[in-house]
Design a protein around this motif. Structure first.
Motif, short mmCIF file in Angstrom:
data_model
loop_
_atom_site.label_atom_id
_atom_site.label_comp_id
_atom_site.label_asym_id
_atom_site.label_seq_id
_atom_site.Cartn_x
_atom_site.Cartn_y
_atom_site.Cartn_z
N PRO A 194 18.09 39.31 36.22
CA PRO A 194 16.87 38.73 36.79
C PRO A 194 17.04 37.28 37.25
O PRO A 194 16.30 36.82 38.10
CB PRO A 194 15.85 38.83 35.65
N SER A 195 18.04 36.59 36.70
CA SER A 195 18.23 35.19 37.11
C SER A 195 18.88 35.08 38.47
O SER A 195 18.92 34.00 39.05
CB SER A 195 19.10 34.45 36.10
N ILE A 196 19.41 36.18 38.96
CA ILE A 196 20.05 36.12 40.27
C ILE A 196 19.06 36.54 41.33
O ILE A 196 18.44 37.60 41.25
CB ILE A 196 21.34 36.96 40.29
N TYR A 197 18.90 35.66 42.31
CA TYR A 197 17.87 35.83 43.31
C TYR A 197 18.32 36.81 44.40
O TYR A 197 19.47 36.76 44.85
CB TYR A 197 17.55 34.46 43.91
N GLY A 198 17.41 37.68 44.81
CA GLY A 198 17.69 38.57 45.94
C GLY A 198 18.65 39.70 45.60
O GLY A 198 18.69 40.16 44.46
N PRO B 161 32.61 32.80 48.82
CA PRO B 161 32.59 32.14 47.51
C PRO B 161 31.18 31.64 47.19
O PRO B 161 30.44 31.26 48.10
CB PRO B 161 33.54 30.95 47.69
N GLY B 162 30.82 31.68 45.93
CA GLY B 162 29.53 31.15 45.51
C GLY B 162 28.35 32.03 45.80
O GLY B 162 27.22 31.57 45.90
N THR B 163 28.57 33.32 45.96
CA THR B 163 27.45 34.23 46.22
C THR B 163 27.11 35.05 44.97
O THR B 163 26.60 36.16 45.07
CB THR B 163 27.75 35.16 47.41
N ALA B 164 27.43 34.52 43.82
CA ALA B 164 27.03 35.10 42.53
C ALA B 164 27.72 36.43 42.20
O ALA B 164 27.26 37.18 41.35
CB ALA B 164 25.51 35.26 42.45
N LYS B 165 28.85 36.70 42.85
CA LYS B 165 29.57 37.95 42.54
C LYS B 165 30.02 37.97 41.08
O LYS B 165 29.78 38.95 40.36
CB LYS B 165 30.81 38.11 43.45
N SER B 166 30.68 36.89 40.68
CA SER B 166 31.19 36.85 39.30
C SER B 166 30.05 36.95 38.30
O SER B 166 30.17 37.64 37.27
CB SER B 166 31.97 35.56 39.05
N GLN B 167 28.96 36.29 38.61
CA GLN B 167 27.80 36.35 37.70
C GLN B 167 27.28 37.77 37.55
O GLN B 167 26.99 38.22 36.44
CB GLN B 167 26.68 35.46 38.24
N LEU B 168 27.17 38.48 38.67
CA LEU B 168 26.69 39.86 38.62
C LEU B 168 27.61 40.73 37.78
O LEU B 168 27.17 41.53 36.95
CB LEU B 168 26.60 40.44 40.03
N LYS C 90 13.64 29.52 49.36
CA LYS C 90 13.24 30.39 48.25
C LYS C 90 14.30 30.37 47.16
O LYS C 90 14.00 30.28 45.98
CB LYS C 90 13.07 31.82 48.77
N MET C 91 15.56 30.47 47.61
CA MET C 91 16.67 30.51 46.66
C MET C 91 16.76 29.22 45.88
O MET C 91 16.92 29.22 44.66
CB MET C 91 17.96 30.75 47.44
N SER C 92 16.64 28.07 46.56
CA SER C 92 16.80 26.80 45.84
C SER C 92 15.64 26.65 44.86
O SER C 92 15.83 26.17 43.74
CB SER C 92 16.87 25.62 46.81
N1 LIG Z 1 21.35 34.54 44.62
C1 LIG Z 1 21.60 33.68 43.63
N2 LIG Z 1 20.70 33.53 42.64
C2 LIG Z 1 20.93 32.68 41.62
N3 LIG Z 1 22.05 31.95 41.48
C3 LIG Z 1 22.99 32.07 42.43
C4 LIG Z 1 22.81 32.92 43.55
N4 LIG Z 1 23.92 32.85 44.32
C5 LIG Z 1 24.75 31.98 43.71
N5 LIG Z 1 24.20 31.51 42.57
C6 LIG Z 1 24.83 30.59 41.61
O1 LIG Z 1 25.99 30.05 42.22
C7 LIG Z 1 27.04 29.91 41.28
C8 LIG Z 1 28.31 30.56 41.79
O2 LIG Z 1 28.31 31.96 41.51
P1 LIG Z 1 29.61 32.82 41.24
O3 LIG Z 1 29.20 34.07 40.57
O4 LIG Z 1 30.65 32.03 40.55
O5 LIG Z 1 30.07 33.11 42.73
P2 LIG Z 1 31.30 33.95 43.29
O6 LIG Z 1 31.94 34.68 42.18
O7 LIG Z 1 30.67 34.85 44.30
O8 LIG Z 1 32.21 32.97 43.94
C9 LIG Z 1 26.57 30.51 39.98
O9 LIG Z 1 26.20 29.50 39.08
C10 LIG Z 1 25.37 31.33 40.40
O10 LIG Z 1 24.45 31.45 39.37
#
Ligand SMILES: Nc1ncnc2c1ncn2[C@@H]1O[C@H](COP(=O)(O)OP(=O)(O)O)[C@@H](O)[C@H]1O
Ligand SMILES: [Mg+2]
Ligand SMILES: [Zn+2]
Length: 678
Positions: A292-296, A333-340, A481-483
C-alpha cells in the motif's frame, strides 16, 4: 521410591521399553527388510519413562549406547540368527517434542540431543568412511586393527606383534578394513523461519550409516535428530584453533512434506477470510492491500495478486503443465521495483528475495562446488530453495552465465538438472518467479523492442506469463500525486491509505486459497478460446506476423484460475477469463504490441524483432553476403549506398540495423569501416 528408580540400570529400562508389543514387532521384522536399525518415537519413550528420556537428551552418547544394546538384546530373543549376523542394532530417535532453532544453537547444546528442521542446501555424494582400519607392518607383515573415531585416519602406535613392536612404517590395507557409508549435508534455515531482513544461517550435519545417507537431496526440507558436536578446525603448521565449529552427528533424518508450513488461520481469522471472499470487490481489496505504500501500478499489483495465488498445475500421464505464474518488471531505476519484490517476498508463503547473482555460490539454480579437500558438493540455488513458493529475483539481467542456461528448464519444467564432477541430480524448483530487470541502456527506450532493451535472451523472456514496463517519465499531474503520497509517508511514518487486509492476514488468506483447485466453466473456456482464435486468425494471411502462441493460452488459463482462487471460488467464471484476457492485452501492449488492430506480433517477444524489422535485417544480410561474394570484404559505405539505391532503406535506418547485427554478433568488423558475416 524415586531413589529406587534412579538405580535401575538404564539398559534394563530400554529393554523393557522394547518389550512393548509395537517395538517387539519392529525388532522381529528387521531381518525381513534387512534393516540394522529401528525407529523409536520420542513421545512414546517419554510416556514410558520421563527420567530416562531426560537422560537421553542430556547424555545421548551414553544413553543411545544403552538403547542400542537393549534393542540388540531383544533381537537376540526375537531372531537370534539375524542377531548373530548383524552384530549391532542402531536405535534412531524421531520427533523430539521441541525443534531447536538453528540460529540459537550454541555452546550449551554441545553433547546434547536436539532436533532441527531446516532445508538441505548442500550435499556430498555418499562416501565410504573407515570404521576399523587395518595396517600391515612393513617389517614383519602383521596386521594391526585400529577402531577409527576422529576426523583423521589414525595409524597404530606400534606393531601389535609382541616380538616386533616396530613404530612403523605401516601400510593401510583397504580389503581388510571395515567401511560404512557416510555423507555430509549442509542445512540452512527455512525461508519461513527467517526473521525479516536476516541472512539465513547454516549448519553442517554428518550422516553415517547406509540407512540415513542419500535420503535427502538439496532443496528438501528435513527434520534431523542428532548430537550437537564441536570440532576445532586445524591450520596446517599452526595447530588447532580455539574457536570450534558446531555440527550435528545425525541419529535420524526424515524428509518433510514440501508444502510451505500453512499458518492456519484462527477461527476469527477464518471468518474474516470467508467474509472478504464473499465481497464482490474482493479483488480490488486484495490489490489495494499489496504494497500500500507504493503509489500507483495497479496493473502490476493485479499481476502480483495472480502470481501469489497461482493457477492449478496439471499432471497428465505424459506431461506436466506448471500452475505457477512468472512475471517480469522491466523498468527505469527508482521505479520501486526492488521495493515491490521485497514486499512480495515478505508476504508470500515461502517467499525468497534474491538478486540475479544469487546470494550463494549456487546462484539461482544449482551448482557443483569443489570443497577444500577436493570433494564435490551439490548446492541448491535460490529457485530450488523457494520450491513451492515465490522467488523474487531482482536484477535478473545480471545472473550468472551458468544460470542463463539452467533457468530455461527451471522456468518451464520446474526442475534443475546438474551433471558435473560425478554428481548427477535433478532437483525440484516449482517456483513462481517475480523478476525485475534494469534496461541495458540505463533507461527504457520505447522505440526499441523489449529484447533490445534488456540483456536477457528472448528464450527466457518468452517464459514469462506477464511482462510490464515501468517508466519514469515526467508528468506534472502524476508527479504531484506521487510526491504528495511519498511525502505523506515520510511525514507520518506510515502508509497514507489503510489497507483492507494486513500482511499477516494476507499471507493466511493466500495459504488458505491454495487449497482450492478451481475448474474452468464452459463460459470461461469459451472466452479464452475466442480470444485465442481471434488472435490466430488475424495472422492467418500469409506472411503476416504470428499474433499469439499456445504459451499465451496456457498463461491465460493460469491467470483465470488464480483469479478464481483469490475469491475462494471452485469455478473459473467468465469474469475471470475476461480479466485474464485484459491483463494479458495490457502486458502485450506494454512490450510494444498493437492489440487494437488484432495485429499482435508475438515475434517481437520471441525473436526480439517485429516482422518488418526482421524482413529488413534479412535484406541487409543477404545484400552483405552477395557483395562479399564479389569483393571478399565489404566497405560499410558501399553497403549503405547499395541498400539505399536498390531497396530504398534510408542510411539512418541501415546504420541502426547494422549496429544491431553487430551487437548480436551476426556480423563483425574485421577492420574499421568494413563488415563481414560471421
Ligand atoms: N510509485 C512509488 N510509490 C512510492 N514510492 C516510490 C514509488 N516509486 C519509487 N518510490 C521510492 O523510490 C525509491 C527507489 O525504489 P527502488 O525500489 O529502489 O527502485 P528500483 O529498484 O526500481 O530501482 C524507494 O524508496 C521507493 O519507495
Ligand atoms: Mg532496484
Ligand atoms: Zn611388525
Amino acid at each position: 521410591m524415586t531413589g529406587m528408580l534412579e538405580t535401575v540400570d538404564p539398559q534394563e529400562r530400554f529393554l523393557e521399553f522394547f518389550k512393548i508389543e509395537k517395538y517387539r514387532q519392529r525388532i522381529s521384522q528387521m531381518a525381513i527388510s534387512g534393516r540394522e536399525s529401528i525407529m523409536a518415537d520420542f513421545e512414546e519413550l517419554l510416556a514410558f519413562d520421563q527420567k530416562l528420556t531426560e537422560k537421553l537428551l542430556e547424555k545421548p552418547d551414553e544413553y543411545l549406547k544403552h538403547a542400542n544394546n537393549a534393542a540388540y538384546a531383544q533381537l537376540q530373543i526375537e531372531d537370534p540368527e539375524y542377531a548373530e549376523k548383524i552384530e549391532t542394532v542402531t536405535v534412531r530417535i524421531v520427533q523430539l517434542l521441541e525443534t531447536a532453532q538453528l540460529r540459537k544453537l550454541g555452546s550449551n547444546n554441545i553433547g546434547r540431543l536436539v532436533m532441527v528442521e531446516a532445508i538441505v542446501v548442500r550435499s556430498t555424494p555418499v562416501r565410504p568412511m573407515v570404521m576399523q582400519a587395518s595396517f600391515k607392518c612393513k617389517r614383519c607383515g602383521t596386521i594391526t586393527r585400529i577402531d577409527q573415531t576422529g576426523q583423521f585416519l589414525r595409524a597404530p602406535f606400534e606393531c601389535s606383534d609382541p616380538s616386533c613392536r616396530a613404530k612403523g612404517p605401516f601400510e593401510f590395507v583397504q580389503e581388510e578394513s571395515a567401511f560404512i557409508d557416510s555423507q555430509d549435508l549442509r542445512l540452512q534455515e527455512r525461508p519461513e523461519d527467517l526473521p525479516p531482513g536476516q541472512l539465513p544461517r547454516t549448519l553442517n550435519v554428518k550422516l553415517v550409516g547406509s540407512e540415513i545417507v542419500d535420503v535427502a537431496r538439496p532443496g528438501d526440507h528435513v527434520s534431523i535428530v542428532g548430537i550437537v558436536r564441536a570440532f576445532a578446525p586445524s591450520r596446517p603448521g599452526v595447530g588447532k584453533l580455539r574457536t570450534f565449529i558446531l555440527y550435528v552427528d545425525a541419529n535420524s533424518i526424515e524428509v518433510l512434506g514440501k508444502e510451505p508450513e500453512a499458518t492456519l488461520p484462527s477461527p476469527e481469522e477464518e471468518e474474516k477470510i470467508l467474509e472478504l471472499a464473499k465481497d464482490p470487490w474482493v479483488h480490488r481489496k486484495i490489490i489495494s492491500s499489496i504494497a500500500p505504500s507504493i503509489y500507483g501500478y495497479e496493473h502490476v499489483k493485479e499481476a502480483i495478486m495472480y502470481l501469489l495465488f497461482g493457477g492449478v498445475p496439471k499432471t497428465l500421464p505424459d506431461i506436466t503443465v506448471r500452475g505457477e505464474l512468472n512475471a517480469l518488471l522491466i523498468g527505469d531505476p527508482g521505479t520501486a521495483k526492488s521495493q515491490l519484490l521485497q514486499y512480495v517476498a515478505r508476504i508470500a508463503p515461502r517467499g525468497l528475495y534474491t538478486s540475479g547473482r544469487g546470494t550463494t555460490a549456487a546462484g539461482l539454480t544449482a551448482a557443483v562446488i569443489r570443497e577444500k579437500g577436493g570433494g564435490m558438493n551439490l548446492e541448491a540455488g535460490a529457485l530450488v530453495l523457494a520450491d513451492k513458493g515465490v522467488a523474487c529475483i531482482d536484477e535478473m539481467d545480471k545472473m550468472r552465465p551458468e544460470d542463463r542456461v539452467a533457468i530455461h528448464e527451471a522456468m518451464e519444467q520446474h526442475t534443475v538438472s546438474v551433471a558435473k564432477g560425478g554428481i548427477v541430480a535433478t532437483l525440484n524448483a516449482r517456483t513462481a518467479i517475480l523478476a525485475a530487470a534494469n534496461p541495458a541502456l540505463g533507461r527504457y527506450e520505447p522505440h526499441r523492442t523489449v529484447a533490445e532493451n534488456i540483456s536477457l535472451p528472448v528464450t527466457i523472456l518468452s517464459r514469462f506469463d506477464l511482462i510490464f514496463v515501468l517508466r519514469d517519465v515526467p508528468n506534472k499531474e502524476a508527479d504531484e500525486k506521487m510526491s504528495e503520497h511519498i511525502l505523506e509517508i515520510h511525514r507520518k511514518g506510515l502508509s497514507p491509505a489503510e489497507p483492507p487486509m494486513q500482511s499477516e492476514l494476507m499471507r493466511k488468506y493466500v495459504s488458505y486459497a491454495k487449497g482450492i483447485r478451481p475448474v474452468l466453466t464452459n463460459e470461461a473456456l469459451k472466452r479464452l478460446g475466442d480470444f485465442y482464435l481471434a488472435m490466430r486468425s488475424a495472422s492467418e494471411a500469409e506472411g503476416s506476423p504470428v499474433a499469439i502462441t499456445a504459451r499465451q493460452l496456457e498463461s491465460l488459463v493460469r491467470i483465470a484460475e488464480a483469479r478464481a482462487r483469490a475469491a475462494l471460488r471452485k469455478e473459473v467464471l467468465a469474469e475471470d477469463a475476461e480479466a485474464a484476457v485484459s491483463i494479458m492485452k495490457r502486458s502485450l501492449e506494454e512490450v510494444g504490441i498493437d492489440v487494437t488492430s488484432y495485429k499482435m506480433d508475438i515475434d517481437l517477444i520471441m525473436t526480439g524483432k517485429p516482422k518488418s524489422v526482421r524482413d529488413r535485417l534479412q535484406i541487409i544480410l543477404s545484400t552483405l553476403i552477395e557483395m562479399e561474394k564479389e569483393t571478399g570484404i565489404v566497405e560499410k559505405v558501399a553497403l549503405l549506398s547499395e541498400l539505399e539505391s536498390k531497396y530504398k532503406v534510408s542510411r539512418g535506418e541501415s546504420e541502426r540495423l547494422i549496429a544491431q547485427l553487430l551487437r548480436e554478433g551476426t556480423i563483425y568488423e574485421p577492420r574499421q569501416g568494413c563488415l563481414k558475416k560471421t
